[in-house]
Write an enzyme that holds these catalytic residues in place. Structure first.
Site, short mmCIF file in Angstrom:
data_model
loop_
_atom_site.label_atom_id
_atom_site.label_comp_id
_atom_site.label_asym_id
_atom_site.label_seq_id
_atom_site.Cartn_x
_atom_site.Cartn_y
_atom_site.Cartn_z
N ASP A 11 0.87 -1.18 0.00
CA ASP A 11 0.00 0.00 0.00
C ASP A 11 0.91 1.23 0.00
O ASP A 11 2.13 1.11 0.15
CB ASP A 11 -0.90 0.00 1.25
CG ASP A 11 -1.84 1.20 1.31
OD1 ASP A 11 -2.34 1.61 0.25
OD2 ASP A 11 -2.05 1.75 2.41
N SER A 12 0.30 2.41 -0.09
CA SER A 12 1.08 3.65 -0.01
C SER A 12 1.57 3.91 1.41
O SER A 12 2.52 4.64 1.61
CB SER A 12 0.20 4.83 -0.45
OG SER A 12 -0.93 4.92 0.40
N HIS A 23 -7.15 2.79 4.02
CA HIS A 23 -6.94 3.57 5.25
C HIS A 23 -8.25 3.77 6.03
O HIS A 23 -8.24 3.97 7.24
CB HIS A 23 -6.38 4.96 4.93
CG HIS A 23 -4.92 4.99 4.60
ND1 HIS A 23 -4.42 4.55 3.40
CD2 HIS A 23 -3.84 5.41 5.34
CE1 HIS A 23 -3.09 4.71 3.39
NE2 HIS A 23 -2.72 5.23 4.56
N GLU A 49 -2.74 8.67 8.79
CA GLU A 49 -1.27 8.58 8.82
C GLU A 49 -0.69 9.44 9.94
O GLU A 49 0.35 9.11 10.50
CB GLU A 49 -0.68 9.03 7.47
CG GLU A 49 -0.93 8.04 6.33
CD GLU A 49 -0.05 6.79 6.39
OE1 GLU A 49 0.99 6.81 7.08
OE2 GLU A 49 -0.42 5.79 5.75
N CYS A 55 -4.38 -1.77 -1.72
CA CYS A 55 -4.52 -0.34 -2.02
C CYS A 55 -5.53 -0.25 -3.16
O CYS A 55 -5.34 -0.90 -4.20
CB CYS A 55 -3.16 0.20 -2.45
SG CYS A 55 -3.21 1.87 -3.11
N CYS A 98 -10.97 2.85 0.31
CA CYS A 98 -9.54 3.11 0.53
C CYS A 98 -9.18 2.33 1.78
O CYS A 98 -9.93 2.34 2.76
CB CYS A 98 -9.29 4.61 0.75
SG CYS A 98 -7.64 4.98 1.38
N1 DGL Z 1 -4.73 3.17 0.90
C1 DGL Z 1 -4.79 3.51 -0.47
C2 DGL Z 1 -6.05 3.09 -1.15
O1 DGL Z 1 -6.66 2.13 -0.72
C3 DGL Z 1 -4.22 4.82 -0.95
C4 DGL Z 1 -4.18 5.96 0.00
C5 DGL Z 1 -3.38 7.14 -0.54
O2 DGL Z 1 -2.16 7.08 -0.43
O3 DGL Z 1 -3.97 8.08 -1.10
O4 DGL Z 1 -6.44 3.65 -2.14
#
Ligand code: DGL
Length: 281
Positions: free
Chosen positions: A17-18, A193, A159, A80, A191
């Site tokens: 993931d990012s 996150h 984050e 992600c 997402c």
């Molecule tokens: N967690 C990621 C997703 O599911 C990307 C979050 C990001 O870095 O913008 O899209």
């Protein structure tokens, strides 16, 4: 320790993931497949992915999957949504190991969950721009009405460890309420996150909609497919998870210890261009 020549089924599953979002998928993997080893890559040097051009997301995914495969990955999970939107088809065709992404399972779960056919997607700018959720849902349920909403502040809230901050609930409400006002009965956390914000989301929604976390269906599908391919580990022993970050790793270390309950798991910082890793814990 994973040995180079280890039987394929004893090798790790590579997840990326990012940032820390993909840990919500790892959490589900540990719950369902407690003996599988995960090698997790957080591309924090390039965080957030949401506002980036899709071509960049593509090149990051290629570099990261190369790295995870060089570490012996027997399968890849793109934890992600934006990378899944851009790269799932390509990586599935080009790699000779199984590849899993978030969007097809999330779309399937949402299409099944909705009663009134109105589905809301909370996601990053890139995922919304890609239109991947709308396409995947309407393929399964052509009469569905899909409303996608980009939520740029959500990833920084997670984050930067601001979930308990009083502003967090209001920020979530500002993006969620318009979807509820449109009458959606299903909300997809588009997402990885966002499940970290689930408490606020549930609190704001009450009983008016169902929340879909695509991680659950993704991991269930992963387990079934790996089982079908005879790729699940046969050894019931504590897995040797590893975590890598390309940049800042404070949140990663905190959540690996706190959310995953793995205070001893090694966390490395690594520059994929220079290929040099340093243990930070
Ligand atoms: N967690 C990621 C997703 O599911 C990307 C979050 C990001 O870095 O913008 O899209």
């Amino acid at each position: 320790m994973i040995k180079e020549g280890a039987q394929v089924k004893e090798r790790p599953i590579g997840v990326f993931d990012s940032g820390v979002g993909g840990l919500t998928v790892v959490r589900e993997m540990i719950r369902r497949m407690p003996y599988e080893t995960v090698f997790y890559y957080a591309d924090t040097a390039h965080l957030p992915y949401g506002p980036r051009p899709l071509a960049e997301i593509e090149s990051f995914a290629l570099e990261i999957t190369d790295f995870l495969i060089s570490k012996g990955a027997k399968a890849i999970c793109i934890a992600c949504n934006i990378s899944s939107a851009v790269m799932l088809n390509r990586l599935s065709c080009e790699l000779n190991i199984p590849v899993f992404g978030m969007i097809p399972p999330g779309a399937a779960a949402a299409a099944e969950a909705t009663r009134n056919g109105h589905i809301g997607i909370l996601a990053t700018e890139g995922t919304v721009k890609s239109g991947a959720y709308s396409r995947a849902i309407t393929e399964l349920k052509p009469d569905a009405v899909v409303l996608e909403r980009a939520c740029p502040p959500f990833v920084p809230l997670v984050e930067n460890d601001m979930i308990a901050d009083p502003c967090c609930r209001d920020t979530v409400a500002a993006f969620l309420q318009p979807l509820l006002d449109e009458g959606v009965d299903t909300i997809v956390l588009g997402c990885t996150h966002y499940p970290f914000l689930e408490e606020h989301i549930h609190d704001l929604i009450g009983n008016s909609a169902v929340v879909v976390n695509p991680a659950q269906r993704t991991v269930a599908m992963m387990q079934e497919r790996l089982q079908g391919l005879d790729l699940l580990t046969e050894i019931a022993k504590a897995p040797q998870h590893r975590f890598y970050a390309s940049g800042e790793d404070t949140s990663l270390r905190r959540l690996v210890a706190g959310e995953l309950g793995l205070p001893e798991a090694p966390v490395y910082t690594i520059d994929l261009e220079k290929k040099n890793a340093a243990v930070t814990r």
